[in-house]
Design an enzyme around this catalytic site. Structure first.
Site, PDB file in Angstrom:
ATOM      1  CD  GLU A 274      88.669  64.822  21.853  1.00  0.00           C
ATOM      2  OE1 GLU A 274      88.631  65.723  23.009  1.00  0.00           O
ATOM      3  OE2 GLU A 274      88.556  63.574  22.030  1.00  0.00           O
TER       4      GLU A 274
ATOM      5  CE  LYS B 271      95.631  71.235   7.465  1.00  0.00           C
ATOM      6  NZ  LYS B 271      96.932  71.734   8.492  1.00  0.00           N
TER       7      LYS B 271
ATOM      8  CD  GLU C 208      92.909  76.546  25.167  1.00  0.00           C
ATOM      9  OE1 GLU C 208      92.648  76.761  23.099  1.00  0.00           O
ATOM     10  OE2 GLU C 208      93.490  75.432  24.860  1.00  0.00           O
TER      11      GLU C 208
ATOM     12  CB  CYS D 239      94.298  70.830  24.971  1.00  0.00           C
ATOM     13  SG  CYS D 239      94.517  68.279  25.143  1.00  0.00           S
TER      14      CYS D 239
END
Ligand code: NAD
Length: 490
Positions: free
Chosen positions: A248, A173, A381, A282
């Site tokens: 992750e 997906k 973040e 990331c």
């Protein structure tokens, strides 16, 4: 305009409900393509195909054939690299020079895991003359692979290659903001002769296409890359059926620069580490901690470099930073800059719409100083071209600051003191640490995060821990004591 479709059981198909959604070029705002919008019905069809392929084809039982097919996928990625790069630049806004690197890395992932397919070995635990104990690894079944919008091709290859190498089948997906390169990947995988149903794609939104995949009873494995909060809701949704998860998640990684470091190289690495991939990375080193005695001059040089970064058209080979993925994400990043100012931080450089780039989601790379450790801009973040600089005094304070966030994905240390380098690397709460190095990773090493940055490791043989089930077999080589319950009635 072509509608980009789902890949189910080897065929490109529209969604059961016939709905589509638009994907947009982030550099221009232009409507790029229509994409099939998947729902639970499409997920069900794709999972059904993946189940049949797992049970009825030789995919799960023939590692040599898998290795051959995955090598062909790598060849296809290399052959069609120009197509991948072009589509990735248009769909994500990644600068072309960096999109090329990502496409090459995607091919390497398939080459690497093609080799690994034949190395899925177990271990033996001999007890000479008495027992032979050994382990075998076998694929688990259908994996649900859910990916984010940054560097989509590379991240998809990072999941698909080990998943298929281990003998599983899957439903991917892709993220709704950058779904197109997945379609090209599907074409390459199909052309490589991977049996129908082994690799399926269902496009769509998280809540309507991702969520049904997570709860599907015939999907025991979910490998997810994305935001920490999404990971949390996925784990909650999958708990009922005890799914196996690889997570992750987000990061807020520190780069620690000691005064004894090679400052020129550290400066290059700091700038590249946070602003490459448009800051949507990331493992970005988004907090630079600088030893106080070099702080003023280091920040001055940093500011000059950041102000000189070339922002612009991602298809121009000289562009270093392109647009952010989506107007909504641009708004989010700008919201963080506003919050930083409100909390008293200084936006020393950037954070503005660049002159001459009126369309698209452009933002000049930002450098923020005068921060306190508890500010949102330090703790959360941002996932954009935004760097926070902080001074520290001594190793102890550096470590405390580095570890003072909820995330623990990566860490970077710059020092020429050998013992400190190792001591510090081991004390950082991070899944991965680079010493005097930018983010260069050997594919054999484990990838993953500590704390709120994730659960589990993938990469090299670590991928087998997630993508396979281990069975331990005990074989008696002769007679051994077996208690005789009931053999001697009173
Ligand atoms: P996101 O969490 O919003 O979405 C990721 C994917 O999950 C998308 O495909 C989305 O459609 C899907 N999704 C959303 N809600 C879902 C639900 N309830 N059920 C199932 N699927 C759902 O993340 P994003 O904004 O696409 O990506 C940015 C984030 O990804 C950042 O936090 C970044 O740090 C992280 N990331 C982590 C790594 C890593 O390896 N640790 C790598 C790249 C990106």
């Amino acid at each position: 305009m072509r509608t980009w479709q789902h890949l189910i059981d080897g065929s490109w198909v529209a969604g059961v409900q016939g709905r589509t959604f638009k994907t947009v070029n982030p550099a221009t705002g232009a409507h790029l393509a229509d994409v099939a919008e998947g729902t639970a019905e499409d997920v069900d069809l794709a999972v059904g195909a993946a189940c049949r392929a797992f049970e009825q084809s030789d995919w799960a039982t023939d590692p040599e054939a898998r290795a051959v097919a995955l090598r062909r996928v790598a060849d296809g990625l290399i052959r069609r690299q120009a197509d991948f790069v072009a589509i990735e630049v248009e769909d994500t806004g990644l600068p072309i020079s960096q999109a090329k690197g990502q496409a090459a890395r995607a091919a390497s992932n398939f080459t690497f895991f093609a080799e690994m397919a034949t190395r899925m070995t177990g271990e033996t635990y001999p007890q000479p003359g008495r027992f032979l104990n050994y382990t075998v690894r076998r694929p688990v079944g259908v994996a649900g692979l859910i990916t984010p919008w940054n560097t989509p091709l590379m991240l998809e290859s990072w999941k698909v290659a080990p998943c298929l190498a281990s003998g599983n089948t899957c439903v991917l997906k892709p993220a709704e903001w950058s779904p197109l390169s997945a379609v090209l990947l599907g074409e390459v995988i199909t052309e490589a002769g991977v049996p129908d149903g082994v690799f399926n794609i269902v496009h769509g939104f998280g809540e309507t296409a991702g969520a049904p995949l997570v709860v599907h009873p015939q999907v025991p494995l979910i490998s997810f890359t994305g935001e920490t909060s999404t990971g949390q809701s996925i784990i909650r949704a999958g708990a009922e059926r005890l799914k196996r998860f690889s997570m992750e998640l987000g990061g807020k990684s520190p780069v620690v620069v000691f005064s004894d470091a090679d400052q020129e190289r550290a400066l290059d690495a700091v700038v590249f580490g946070v602003y490459s991939l448009n800051g949507e990375r990331c493992t970005a080193g988004s907090r630079v901690l600088i030893e106080d005695r070099i702080y003023p001059q280091f920040v001055e040089r940093l500011a000059r470099r950041v102000a000189a970064i070339r922002v612009g058209d991602p298809s121009d080979a000289r562009t270093e930073v392109g647009p952010l993925i989506h107007p909504e994400h641009l708004g989010r990043v700008q919201g963080y800059l506003a919050a930083a100012r409100q909390e008293g931080a200084t936006v020393l450089v950037g954070g503005e719409r660049p002159p001459g780039l009126e369309k698209g989601n452009f933002l000049t790379p930002a450098l923020i100083t005068e921060v306190r450790p508890n500010m949102r801009i330090v703790q959360e973040e941002v996932f954009g071209p935004v760097l926070v600089a902080m001074p520290f005094h001594g190793e102890e304070e550096a470590l405390a600051l580095a570890n003072s966030v909820r995330y623990g994905l990566a860490g970077y240390v710059w020092t020429n003191d050998l013992t400190r380098a190792h001591r510090f690397a081991q004390a950082l709460h991070a899944g991965m640490v680079w010493v005097n190095s930018q983010n260069v990773r050997d594919l054999r090493t484990p990838f993953g995060g500590a704390k709120d940055s994730g659960i589990g490791r993938e990469g090299g043989h670590y991928s087998f821990d997630f993508y396979t089930e281990t069975t331990s077999v005990q074989v008696a080589l002769g007679p051994h004591a077996i208690p005789k319950f009931g053999a001697d009635p009173v």
